[in-house]
Design a protein around this motif. Structure first.
Motif, PDB file in Angstrom:
ATOM      1  N   GLY A 177       3.016 -49.956  12.252  1.00 49.81           N
ATOM      2  CA  GLY A 177       3.441 -48.832  13.072  1.00 49.81           C
ATOM      3  C   GLY A 177       3.628 -49.227  14.525  1.00 49.81           C
ATOM      4  N   HIS A 178       2.902 -50.254  14.963  1.00 47.15           N
ATOM      5  CA  HIS A 178       3.073 -50.745  16.320  1.00 47.15           C
ATOM      6  C   HIS A 178       4.346 -51.579  16.430  1.00 47.15           C
ATOM      7  CE1 HIS A 178      -0.768 -49.385  17.860  1.00 47.15           C
ATOM      8  NE2 HIS A 178      -1.397 -49.901  16.809  1.00 47.15           N
ATOM      9  N   LYS A 179       4.877 -51.660  17.632  1.00 47.51           N
ATOM     10  CA  LYS A 179       6.102 -52.427  17.880  1.00 47.51           C
ATOM     11  C   LYS A 179       5.815 -53.751  18.575  1.00 47.51           C
ATOM     12  CE  LYS A 179       8.910 -48.237  18.161  1.00 47.51           C
ATOM     13  NZ  LYS A 179       9.802 -47.400  19.015  1.00 47.51           N
ATOM     14  N   ALA A 180       4.547 -54.054  18.762  1.00 53.66           N
ATOM     15  CA  ALA A 180       4.148 -55.323  19.375  1.00 53.66           C
ATOM     16  C   ALA A 180       2.780 -55.697  18.823  1.00 53.66           C
ATOM     17  CB  ALA A 180       4.118 -55.203  20.897  1.00 53.66           C
ATOM     18  N   GLY A 181       2.241 -56.814  19.277  1.00 57.21           N
ATOM     19  CA  GLY A 181       0.972 -57.302  18.777  1.00 57.21           C
ATOM     20  C   GLY A 181      -0.158 -56.305  18.945  1.00 57.21           C
ATOM     21  N   VAL A 182      -1.086 -56.293  17.976  1.00 56.41           N
ATOM     22  CA  VAL A 182      -2.233 -55.392  18.007  1.00 56.41           C
ATOM     23  C   VAL A 182      -3.386 -56.126  18.679  1.00 56.41           C
ATOM     24  CG1 VAL A 182      -3.822 -53.991  16.660  1.00 56.41           C
ATOM     25  CG2 VAL A 182      -1.441 -54.248  15.916  1.00 56.41           C
ATOM     26  N   ARG A 183      -3.669 -55.744  19.916  1.00 55.96           N
ATOM     27  CA  ARG A 183      -4.652 -56.480  20.726  1.00 55.96           C
ATOM     28  C   ARG A 183      -6.089 -56.107  20.387  1.00 55.96           C
ATOM     29  NH1 ARG A 183      -7.704 -59.172  22.060  1.00 55.96           N
ATOM     30  NH2 ARG A 183      -8.271 -60.127  24.052  1.00 55.96           N
ATOM     31  N   SER A 184      -6.339 -54.854  19.991  1.00 64.42           N
ATOM     32  CA  SER A 184      -7.718 -54.424  19.792  1.00 64.42           C
ATOM     33  C   SER A 184      -7.806 -53.394  18.675  1.00 64.42           C
ATOM     34  CB  SER A 184      -8.265 -53.822  21.097  1.00 64.42           C
ATOM     35  OG  SER A 184      -9.611 -53.440  20.969  1.00 64.42           O
ATOM     36  N   VAL A 185      -8.859 -53.491  17.859  1.00 63.02           N
ATOM     37  CA  VAL A 185      -9.119 -52.500  16.808  1.00 63.02           C
ATOM     38  C   VAL A 185     -10.581 -52.095  16.880  1.00 63.02           C
ATOM     39  CG1 VAL A 185      -7.308 -53.269  15.229  1.00 63.02           C
ATOM     40  CG2 VAL A 185      -9.576 -54.303  15.096  1.00 63.02           C
ATOM     41  N   ALA A 186     -10.860 -50.849  16.485  1.00 61.25           N
ATOM     42  CA  ALA A 186     -12.240 -50.340  16.454  1.00 61.25           C
ATOM     43  C   ALA A 186     -12.363 -49.331  15.331  1.00 61.25           C
ATOM     44  CB  ALA A 186     -12.602 -49.693  17.787  1.00 61.25           C
ATOM     45  N   LEU A 187     -13.518 -49.310  14.686  1.00 65.46           N
ATOM     46  CA  LEU A 187     -13.817 -48.348  13.625  1.00 65.46           C
ATOM     47  C   LEU A 187     -14.835 -47.344  14.133  1.00 65.46           C
ATOM     48  CD1 LEU A 187     -13.899 -50.749  10.585  1.00 65.46           C
ATOM     49  CD2 LEU A 187     -12.621 -48.606  10.638  1.00 65.46           C
ATOM     50  N   SER A 188     -14.615 -46.084  13.804  1.00 64.48           N
ATOM     51  CA  SER A 188     -15.552 -45.032  14.193  1.00 64.48           C
ATOM     52  C   SER A 188     -16.898 -45.280  13.516  1.00 64.48           C
ATOM     53  CB  SER A 188     -15.009 -43.666  13.800  1.00 64.48           C
ATOM     54  OG  SER A 188     -14.784 -43.602  12.397  1.00 64.48           O
ATOM     55  N   PRO A 189     -18.005 -44.802  14.107  1.00 62.29           N
ATOM     56  CA  PRO A 189     -19.332 -45.023  13.511  1.00 62.29           C
ATOM     57  C   PRO A 189     -19.459 -44.530  12.080  1.00 62.29           C
ATOM     58  CG  PRO A 189     -19.564 -44.285  15.771  1.00 62.29           C
ATOM     59  CD  PRO A 189     -18.109 -44.159  15.431  1.00 62.29           C
ATOM     60  N   ASP A 190     -18.682 -43.488  11.691  1.00 62.18           N
ATOM     61  CA  ASP A 190     -18.748 -43.016  10.309  1.00 62.18           C
ATOM     62  C   ASP A 190     -17.836 -43.809   9.381  1.00 62.18           C
ATOM     63  OD1 ASP A 190     -16.186 -42.115  10.884  1.00 62.18           O
ATOM     64  OD2 ASP A 190     -16.725 -39.987  10.858  1.00 62.18           O
ATOM     65  N   GLY A 191     -17.064 -44.732   9.934  1.00 59.51           N
ATOM     66  CA  GLY A 191     -16.215 -45.608   9.139  1.00 59.51           C
ATOM     67  C   GLY A 191     -14.934 -44.976   8.635  1.00 59.51           C
ATOM     68  N   ASN A 192     -14.647 -43.748   9.010  1.00 59.12           N
ATOM     69  CA  ASN A 192     -13.484 -43.047   8.461  1.00 59.12           C
ATOM     70  C   ASN A 192     -12.197 -43.253   9.257  1.00 59.12           C
ATOM     71  OD1 ASN A 192     -15.022 -41.919   6.371  1.00 59.12           O
ATOM     72  ND2 ASN A 192     -15.662 -40.187   7.655  1.00 59.12           N
ATOM     73  N   THR A 193     -12.322 -43.583  10.530  1.00 60.26           N
ATOM     74  CA  THR A 193     -11.142 -43.684  11.393  1.00 60.26           C
ATOM     75  C   THR A 193     -11.067 -45.058  12.020  1.00 60.26           C
ATOM     76  OG1 THR A 193     -11.253 -41.330  11.922  1.00 60.26           O
ATOM     77  CG2 THR A 193      -9.939 -42.714  13.386  1.00 60.26           C
ATOM     78  N   LEU A 194      -9.892 -45.652  11.950  1.00 61.83           N
ATOM     79  CA  LEU A 194      -9.632 -46.914  12.626  1.00 61.83           C
ATOM     80  C   LEU A 194      -8.674 -46.650  13.779  1.00 61.83           C
ATOM     81  CD1 LEU A 194      -9.079 -50.417  11.188  1.00 61.83           C
ATOM     82  CD2 LEU A 194      -7.379 -49.527  12.769  1.00 61.83           C
ATOM     83  N   VAL A 195      -8.980 -47.185  14.942  1.00 60.15           N
ATOM     84  CA  VAL A 195      -8.119 -47.060  16.115  1.00 60.15           C
ATOM     85  C   VAL A 195      -7.570 -48.433  16.461  1.00 60.15           C
ATOM     86  CG1 VAL A 195      -8.002 -46.452  18.554  1.00 60.15           C
ATOM     87  CG2 VAL A 195      -9.396 -45.095  16.999  1.00 60.15           C
ATOM     88  N   SER A 196      -6.280 -48.508  16.734  1.00 57.21           N
ATOM     89  CA  SER A 196      -5.660 -49.774  17.107  1.00 57.21           C
ATOM     90  C   SER A 196      -4.868 -49.603  18.400  1.00 57.21           C
ATOM     91  CB  SER A 196      -4.725 -50.262  15.992  1.00 57.21           C
ATOM     92  OG  SER A 196      -3.754 -49.278  15.669  1.00 57.21           O
ATOM     93  N   GLY A 197      -5.014 -50.582  19.289  1.00 57.57           N
ATOM     94  CA  GLY A 197      -4.285 -50.584  20.551  1.00 57.57           C
ATOM     95  C   GLY A 197      -3.372 -51.781  20.625  1.00 57.57           C
ATOM     96  N   SER A 198      -2.158 -51.562  21.119  1.00 61.79           N
ATOM     97  CA  SER A 198      -1.127 -52.590  21.055  1.00 61.79           C
ATOM     98  C   SER A 198      -0.574 -52.944  22.427  1.00 61.79           C
ATOM     99  CB  SER A 198       0.020 -52.103  20.162  1.00 61.79           C
ATOM    100  OG  SER A 198       1.165 -52.929  20.274  1.00 61.79           O
ATOM    101  N   PHE A 199       0.039 -54.122  22.501  1.00 58.17           N
ATOM    102  CA  PHE A 199       0.750 -54.530  23.707  1.00 58.17           C
ATOM    103  C   PHE A 199       1.918 -53.598  24.011  1.00 58.17           C
ATOM    104  CE2 PHE A 199      -0.992 -58.788  22.443  1.00 58.17           C
ATOM    105  CZ  PHE A 199      -1.831 -58.939  23.534  1.00 58.17           C
ATOM    106  N   ASP A 200       2.373 -52.824  23.019  1.00 57.06           N
ATOM    107  CA  ASP A 200       3.478 -51.899  23.271  1.00 57.06           C
ATOM    108  C   ASP A 200       3.020 -50.638  24.006  1.00 57.06           C
ATOM    109  OD1 ASP A 200       2.248 -50.264  21.389  1.00 57.06           O
ATOM    110  OD2 ASP A 200       3.763 -50.562  19.830  1.00 57.06           O
ATOM    111  N   GLY A 201       1.715 -50.525  24.268  1.00 54.23           N
ATOM    112  CA  GLY A 201       1.178 -49.392  25.014  1.00 54.23           C
ATOM    113  C   GLY A 201       0.703 -48.236  24.162  1.00 54.23           C
ATOM    114  N   SER A 202       0.887 -48.323  22.851  1.00 57.03           N
ATOM    115  CA  SER A 202       0.508 -47.207  21.976  1.00 57.03           C
ATOM    116  C   SER A 202      -0.893 -47.393  21.412  1.00 57.03           C
ATOM    117  CB  SER A 202       1.507 -47.067  20.826  1.00 57.03           C
ATOM    118  OG  SER A 202       1.454 -48.199  19.980  1.00 57.03           O
TER     119      SER A 202
END
Length: 626
Positions: free
Chosen positions: A252-277
């Motif tokens: 879904g990102h248009k550039a490299g995925v620089r950082s990922v994190a999982l919520s403490p309950d393990g249900n949600t993953l967040v990803s941050g990209s060089f594309d700013g999204s």
């Protein structure tokens, strides 16, 4: 009666002292300043964000050090400095008593979290290669670092002695993370692999195949059964931590995925990209839940608070944000994080400092109050040059878009921006304020009408009508009488031009490498130039003869300025230092040490009592001159 009045006076006095102490305690511009500095504008760029395990503190690592925030107020507690380059990694120990930082200067600092005092400083890798990532083991007994040399090092947290080196990766190690119970260490590398290691033996267990390009971020799920990784190839991959079987790939990102994190309950993953999204994913189904956009220029770090109620996101350019994870609305914006500062300027009345940035924003700062006044955000291109008009009513900015003229009364565009062929790397006003000179990456110098933006003239040298990027103009300056322009070029030359006739006058040759900066003395008799040869040269402006060569910088000289009285020259180097010189004797009068990266721009206040410097460490320092 006297006793009562004294009691009231004492109470008011104590309240005023308390208020003053709180005010100064909250003023980040005064925190941990280097010797000689009187203020810092901007907090640097953001490289990494980490919460303490008890959730009471948030550490933000970046260009000038590590800022610590109290999460009950999200106010600055402290600024940890000491590294001489970008601080790439930060981690809290599980008991919360220790904070470790790793930098591209090749060193590790281990400090007491409460006092900020060092427990130990040491070289984190062979030959001082940069540290990109670090993590404490869940039992707090081991600190693990990943470095540019591809090695992973295990350190004893009590003695801070090297216990073991894990080898196998063939390129930079970008991420290391422990499984929740601490029995497995996962590492992601620029070699495209994820390697799993048995702890505490350090024995290699398995390698996930080279299918992702550079692996930039790795995280375990809270139950330890899943590994998620962000890659340079725009995707997030999820693996079974036991079998190594790939579960799914999220795109879904248009550039490299620089950082990922999982919520403490393990249900949600967040990803941050060089594309700013920033994208939110359902871990069980792999579906995209939500997109957080237009908040960043290249997301460098995302982190959940331990209670899962807050998501912190930060980038190399601009503010960082705290999101409510129930509503996904921004609940707090923490400001004053900049990107690379390439240019600074003093207003003609000395009351305002302006700086340009990699992200395109222009920041205005009040010199007296040390407060942020205004951000001009209408440009999206890298601001490379800034200049105030002599009357103080206009600010010119140069970028790859061209030249913008800003009305400082209305704080808006004065005229539509001026387009020129190639980037406007540098801009300056003539002493009478009627003309703007700009230089760019195509080797031309353009003259513009400062009021209308109309093109007046293009200056070209003898025997040259076509210029290339190898002839890029890095710096231009008018003589005090406005009759001559001097330019410094990537092709190692310094050229002089007659403004009235728009004709070439002379070429000064002496720098063996690119000339990065030039300046006229206030009396117009001397030209100062600095370049990639790490030297500052002084020239007779009338004859073109070399007067003196000043040596002291260890790397490129990339900025230079004369004091208003002409008795001091300031030069900024790639190593981050600022030298003050006597132009008559060549004596090094003073050295300011405080930036952790290139000093790209320097400017004296009109009264000569202050010097401002802008750096690639994404900060601006204001220095007192005595």
């Amino acid at each position: 009666m006297k006793t009562r009045l004294f009691s009231i006076f004492l109470t008011l006095f104590l309240i005023s002292i308390l208020l003053l102490s709180n005010t100064f305690g909250e003023d980040y511009t005064q925190m941990n300043l280097p010797e000689g500095a009187i203020a810092r504008f901007g907090k640097g760029e953001i490289a990494n964000i980490k919460y303490s395990q008890d959730g009471t503190q948030l550490a933000v690592a970046g260009g000038i050090g590590v800022w610590n925030y109290d999460t009950s107020t999200y106010r600055e507690i402290d600024l940890l400095t000491g590294h001489t380059a970008l601080v790439k990694a930060v981690a809290f120990s599980p008991d919360g008593n220790t904070i470790a930082t790793g930098s591209w200067d090749g060193t590790l600092h281990v400090r007491n979290r409460v006092t900020g005092t060092h427990k130990k400083r040491f070289i984190g890798s062979e030959h001082g290669l940069g540290t990109n990532t670090l993590v404490f083991s869940p039992d707090g007994k081991t600190l693990v670092t990943g470095s540019d040399d591809g090695n992973i090092r295990l350190w004893d947290t009590d003695t801070v002695e090297l216990k073991q080196t894990l080898t196998g990766h063939t390129d930079w190690v970008w991420s290391v993370v422990f499984s929740p119970e601490g029995s497995v260490l996962a590492s992601g590398s620029a070699d495209g692999t994820i390697r799993l290691w048995d702890m505490p033996t350090g024995k290699h267990k398995t390698t996930f195949p080279e299918e992702m390009g550079s692996v930039l971020s790795v995280v375990f799920s809270p139950d330890g059964k899943t590994i998620a990784a962000g890659s340079w190839e725009h995707a997030i991959h999820l693996w079974d931590a036991d079998t190594g079987e790939q579960k799914m790939t999220l795109t879904g990102h248009k550039a490299g995925v620089r950082s990922v994190a999982l919520s403490p309950d393990g249900n949600t993953l967040v990803s941050g990209s060089f594309d700013g999204s920033i994208l939110l994913w359902d871990v069980k189904t792999g579906t995209l839940k939500k997109t957080l956009t237009k908040t960043h220029t290249g997301v460098n770090s995302v982190a959940f608070s331990p209670d899962g109620k807050t998501l912190a996101t930060g980038s190399r350019a601009g503010n960082f944000y705290l999101w409510n994870t129930e509503t996904w609305e921004i609940q707090k914006t923490i400001t004053a994080y900049l990107s690379w500062v390439d240019c600074v300027a003093f207003s003609s009345d000395g009351k305002t400092v302006a700086n340009g940035s990699f992200g395109g924003d222009i920041y205005l700062w009040d010199v007296q109050t040390k407060r942020h006044k205004k951000t001009i955000s209408e440009s999206t291109a890298w601001t490379k040059g800034l200049a105030f008009s002599p009357d103080g009513k206009t600010l010119a900015s140069g970028s790859r878009e061209g030249i913008h003229l800003w009305d400082l009364d209305t704080e808006g565009p004065k005229i539509p921006f001026i387009k020129q062929k190639g980037n406007a790397e540098c801009v300056t006003f003539s002493p009478d304020g009627k003309t703007i000179a700009s230089g760019g990456d195509m080797g031309n110098i353009h003259l513009w009408d400062a009021h209308t933006g109309k093109h007046k003239q293009t200056l070209t040298g003898p025997e040259r009508t076509i210029y290339t990027p190898e002839d890029a103009i890095n710096s231009v300056a008018f003589s005090p009488d406005g009759k001559t322009i001097v330019s410094g070029s990537e092709n190692t030359t310094i050229q002089l031009w007659d403004v009235d006739t728009a004709s070439y006058k002379a070429t000064l040759i002496g720098h063996p490498e690119a000339v990065k900066c030039v300046a006229f003395s206030p009396d117009g008799k001397t030209i100062a130039s600095g370049g990639e040869d790490s030297e500052l040269r002084l020239w007779d402006a009338a004859t073109g003869k070399l007067k003196n060569t000043l040596s002291g910088h260890t790397l490129w000289v990339i900025s230079v300025a004369f004091s208003p009285d002409g008795k001091t020259i300031a030069s900024g180097g790639w190593e981050g230092n600022i030298h003050l010189w006597d132009p008559e004797t060549g004596e090094n009068k003073k050295t300011f040490i405080g930036h952790t990266s290139w000093v790209n721009s320097l400017a004296f206040s009109p009264d000569g009592k202050m010097l401002v410097s802008g750096s690639r460490d994404a900060s601006v320092l204001l220095w007192r001159l005595r």
